[in-house]
Enzyme design. Structure first.
Site: not given
Ligand code: UDP
Length: 322
Positions: A11-12, A146
């Site tokens: 991922g980033f 989330y």
């Protein structure tokens, strides 16, 4: 022995963490199920002998052979569009996934750092946000999957710390940007830059008066590294306190990209926080950390990254789960 497991490695943030730990001479084990991550972010590491990659979903039992002094848990979808598309996976990775990794840490006697978020503060009524603020979260709204999973993650991590004496670290990450952000993840920076590069109008949600505070990825990684190496086990905000409205941010992107397009307004998403700014006094005190990169400089580097994408990547703008 310097060996670290980094989940969400493709991922980033995960990929930048892999780079940093390789630079610090660690043996790095990257793990990712590639739902939102992209191997392109770490393909330059595969040739190195101190990098290994496991294609694995951490919501399932995690096995890593050998000694493992450090674990960083960065696997999770991290944009509001992702939570809408894959809400169950979002809940599982920070609850079941965190549980598996805490179990692994207990077994291996590892120090574990988990990635939490400013979303634990929800739509905050305290401004700027300090670590002792408990937040204003809607558990059943679109962001609840989330926010609540990350809140549960913090509770679980603290329980392993107090009950099992595990060495734990919790970082609360505020909006971060830089190269390798996914162009189609729906976040405001890739959205605006992608629109400018494709010659589309920039979409502001609501009237653009909501604020965010953007931190350049290298600053964030430095803060995380220092937190891992510190002896501080309570949550620490890491972010850049330089606050800006989304309307002002759109104007900065228009100037940066010299686009002739205009700004258009779209409806504000449900539960979109009205303001967000980290209070970083604690990070300054316990880590001696503060961000160094000004937004103008960070945006320039990020824009150059996006300019280097192929036409195909630029137009693959539909969300990957559609
Ligand atoms: N936003 C926007 N236009 C877009 C995408 C996002 O105006 O095309 C707004 C969004 O409503 C929010 C802010 O930009 O107020 C930051 O959104 P992002 O998804 O990047 O992060 P988060 O809301 O999680 O901070």
């Amino acid at each position: 022995m310097k060996r670290v497991l980094i989940t969400g490695a493709a991922g980033f943030l995960g990929s930048h963490l892999c780079d940093r730990f390789i630079k610090e001479d660690f043996q790095v084990i990257g793990m990712d199920n590639l739902i939102t991550g992209d191997l392109k972010n770490i393909e330059h590491l595969f040739k190195l002998k101190n990098f290994e990659f496991y294609h694995h979903d951490v919501s399932k039992f995690v096995h890593v052979p050998g000694e493992l002094p450090y674990i960083l848990h960065f696997a999770s979808p991290a944009s509001p569009i992702d939570y809408l598309k894959i809400p169950i996976q979002t809940l599982k990775v920070s609850s079941l996934g965190t549980h598996n990794l805490l179990g692994l840490a207990k077994n291996k006697k590892s120090r574990i750092l988990v990635a939490s978020t400013s979303e634990v503060y929800g739509d905050p009524q305290v401004h700027p946000q300090t670590e002792d603020y408990w937040g204003n979260v809607n558990p059943v709204g679109p962001r609840g999957v989330y926010d609540e999973a990350k809140r549960f993650q913090e509770a679980l991590t603290m329980a392993y710390h107090t009950y099992h004496g595990l060495e734990t670290r919790i970082v609360r990450i505020f909006n971060t940007y830089g190269p390798r952000m996914r162009l189609n993840d729906g976040r405001v920076l890739p959205a605006f830059i992608g629109q400018a590069l494709r010659g589309e109008d920039l979409t502001i949600f609501g009237d653009g008066s909501q604020t965010r505070s953007f931190c350049y990825v290298d600053d964030l990684v430095e803060g995380i590294y220092r937190l891992l190496m510190s002896d501080y086990h309570l949550p620490v905000n890491i972010g850049n306190p330089d606050e800006i409205t989304i309307k002002e941010f759109a104007d900065e992107i228009i100037k940066l990209t010299s686009t002739k397009q205009k700004v258009i307004c779209k409806p504000l998403p449900v539960d979109d926080p009205k303001q967000r700014q980290p209070d970083i006094s604690l990070a300054k005190k316990v880590l001696g950390w503060e961000p160094k990169v000004q937004r103008a400089e960070g945006l320039e580097i990020t824009y150059n990254y996006f300019k280097g994408l192929t036409q195909e990547e630029l137009y693959k703008s539909k969300h990957r789960f559609e």
